[in-house]
Design a protein around this motif. Structure first.
Motif, PDB file in Angstrom:
ATOM      1  N   ARG A  30     -15.183  15.766 -51.834  1.00 29.45           N
ATOM      2  CA  ARG A  30     -15.342  15.192 -50.500  1.00 29.45           C
ATOM      3  C   ARG A  30     -14.316  14.074 -50.306  1.00 29.45           C
ATOM      4  N   ILE A  31     -13.800  13.964 -49.086  1.00 28.56           N
ATOM      5  CA  ILE A  31     -12.914  12.857 -48.742  1.00 28.56           C
ATOM      6  C   ILE A  31     -13.613  11.977 -47.729  1.00 28.56           C
ATOM      7  N   ASN A  32     -13.713  10.697 -48.017  1.00 29.18           N
ATOM      8  CA  ASN A  32     -14.347   9.751 -47.102  1.00 29.18           C
ATOM      9  C   ASN A  32     -13.257   9.138 -46.214  1.00 29.18           C
ATOM     10  N   VAL A  33     -12.940   7.911 -46.421  1.00 26.16           N
ATOM     11  CA  VAL A  33     -11.931   7.252 -45.588  1.00 26.16           C
ATOM     12  C   VAL A  33     -10.526   7.649 -46.042  1.00 26.16           C
ATOM     13  N   MET A  34      -9.626   7.798 -45.078  1.00 25.82           N
ATOM     14  CA  MET A  34      -8.199   7.984 -45.340  1.00 25.82           C
ATOM     15  C   MET A  34      -7.436   6.966 -44.498  1.00 25.82           C
ATOM     16  N   GLY A  35      -6.229   6.653 -44.917  1.00 23.70           N
ATOM     17  CA  GLY A  35      -5.468   5.703 -44.114  1.00 23.70           C
ATOM     18  C   GLY A  35      -4.129   5.352 -44.702  1.00 23.70           C
ATOM     19  N   TRP A  36      -3.580   4.284 -44.146  1.00 24.52           N
ATOM     20  CA  TRP A  36      -2.230   3.866 -44.517  1.00 24.52           C
ATOM     21  C   TRP A  36      -2.168   2.353 -44.713  1.00 24.52           C
ATOM     22  N   TYR A  37      -1.478   1.951 -45.758  1.00 25.64           N
ATOM     23  CA  TYR A  37      -1.076   0.571 -45.984  1.00 25.64           C
ATOM     24  C   TYR A  37       0.451   0.532 -45.927  1.00 25.64           C
ATOM     25  N   ARG A  38       0.986  -0.655 -45.811  1.00 22.89           N
ATOM     26  CA  ARG A  38       2.427  -0.825 -45.910  1.00 22.89           C
ATOM     27  C   ARG A  38       2.751  -2.106 -46.656  1.00 22.89           C
ATOM     28  N   GLN A  39       3.932  -2.127 -47.246  1.00 30.94           N
ATOM     29  CA  GLN A  39       4.388  -3.319 -47.957  1.00 30.94           C
ATOM     30  C   GLN A  39       5.870  -3.521 -47.698  1.00 30.94           C
ATOM     31  N   ALA A  40       6.182  -4.641 -47.074  1.00 32.58           N
ATOM     32  CA  ALA A  40       7.572  -5.013 -46.841  1.00 32.58           C
ATOM     33  C   ALA A  40       8.055  -5.864 -48.008  1.00 32.58           C
ATOM     34  N   PRO A  41       9.372  -5.919 -48.222  1.00 29.94           N
ATOM     35  CA  PRO A  41       9.911  -6.711 -49.334  1.00 29.94           C
ATOM     36  C   PRO A  41       9.458  -8.163 -49.251  1.00 29.94           C
ATOM     37  N   GLY A  42       8.937  -8.668 -50.370  1.00 25.38           N
ATOM     38  CA  GLY A  42       8.508 -10.060 -50.431  1.00 25.38           C
ATOM     39  C   GLY A  42       7.185 -10.350 -49.760  1.00 25.38           C
ATOM     40  N   LYS A  43       6.506  -9.314 -49.280  1.00 27.19           N
ATOM     41  CA  LYS A  43       5.228  -9.518 -48.601  1.00 27.19           C
ATOM     42  C   LYS A  43       4.126  -8.754 -49.309  1.00 27.19           C
ATOM     43  N   GLN A  44       2.890  -9.149 -49.005  1.00 28.34           N
ATOM     44  CA  GLN A  44       1.740  -8.458 -49.581  1.00 28.34           C
ATOM     45  C   GLN A  44       1.503  -7.137 -48.856  1.00 28.34           C
ATOM     46  N   ARG A  45       0.867  -6.208 -49.576  1.00 26.20           N
ATOM     47  CA  ARG A  45       0.494  -4.945 -48.954  1.00 26.20           C
ATOM     48  C   ARG A  45      -0.552  -5.221 -47.891  1.00 26.20           C
ATOM     49  N   GLU A  46      -0.404  -4.590 -46.718  1.00 23.13           N
ATOM     50  CA  GLU A  46      -1.361  -4.804 -45.636  1.00 23.13           C
ATOM     51  C   GLU A  46      -1.858  -3.474 -45.098  1.00 23.13           C
ATOM     52  N   LEU A  47      -3.101  -3.481 -44.640  1.00 23.59           N
ATOM     53  CA  LEU A  47      -3.682  -2.295 -44.041  1.00 23.59           C
ATOM     54  C   LEU A  47      -3.050  -2.056 -42.680  1.00 23.59           C
ATOM     55  N   VAL A  48      -2.609  -0.833 -42.439  1.00 23.22           N
ATOM     56  CA  VAL A  48      -2.052  -0.459 -41.142  1.00 23.22           C
ATOM     57  C   VAL A  48      -3.121   0.216 -40.280  1.00 23.22           C
ATOM     58  N   ALA A  49      -3.772   1.234 -40.841  1.00 17.05           N
ATOM     59  CA  ALA A  49      -4.789   1.969 -40.090  1.00 17.05           C
ATOM     60  C   ALA A  49      -5.653   2.761 -41.054  1.00 17.05           C
ATOM     61  N   GLY A  50      -6.893   2.986 -40.646  1.00 16.59           N
ATOM     62  CA  GLY A  50      -7.804   3.797 -41.423  1.00 16.59           C
ATOM     63  C   GLY A  50      -8.621   4.689 -40.517  1.00 16.59           C
TER      64      GLY A  50
END
Length: 121
Positions: A30-50
């Protein structure tokens, strides 16, 4: 074994569009939540959408109105349609999914390898 494979990144001019895809495969129960994070150089990974299995979505404030997340539950796919792209959207984009496999049947978060999105000004 479960894996996520992304595709669709690239170089685009500001104001342009890109569509990212992510396919989940393997011993999936089973797959529950799916989504995307992003990480720019020198920055923390952030949630884009779920997006939940039922279709409920959430977005980072910085992408609301410009990005749209969707999924195809039958094919274990999640998409991120990105429009009106800005140079500050440049980052490595990672797909994620909370998946229970056929053996353990407990949700575990899996990650893709990342796909680069570069927006030129």
């Amino acid at each position: 074994q479960v894996q996520l494979v992304e595709s669709g990144g690239g170089l685009v001019q500001a104001g342009g569009s890109l569509r990212l895809s992510c396919a989940a495969s393997g011993s999936i129960f089973r797959i529950n939540v799916m989504g995307w994070y992003r990480q720019a150089p020198g920055k923390q990974r952030e949630l884009v959408a779920g997006i939940s299995s039922g279709g409920s979505t959430n977005y980072a404030d910085s992408v609301k109105g410009r990005f749209t997340i969707s999924r195809d539950n039958a094919k274990n796919l999640v998409y991120l349609q990105m429009t009106s792209l800005k140079p500050e959207d440049t980052a490595l984009y990672y797909c994620y999914a909370d998946i229970s496999d056929t053996k353990v049947r407990v949700d575990k978060r899996y990650w893709g390898q990342g796909t680069q999105v570069t927006v030129s000004s």
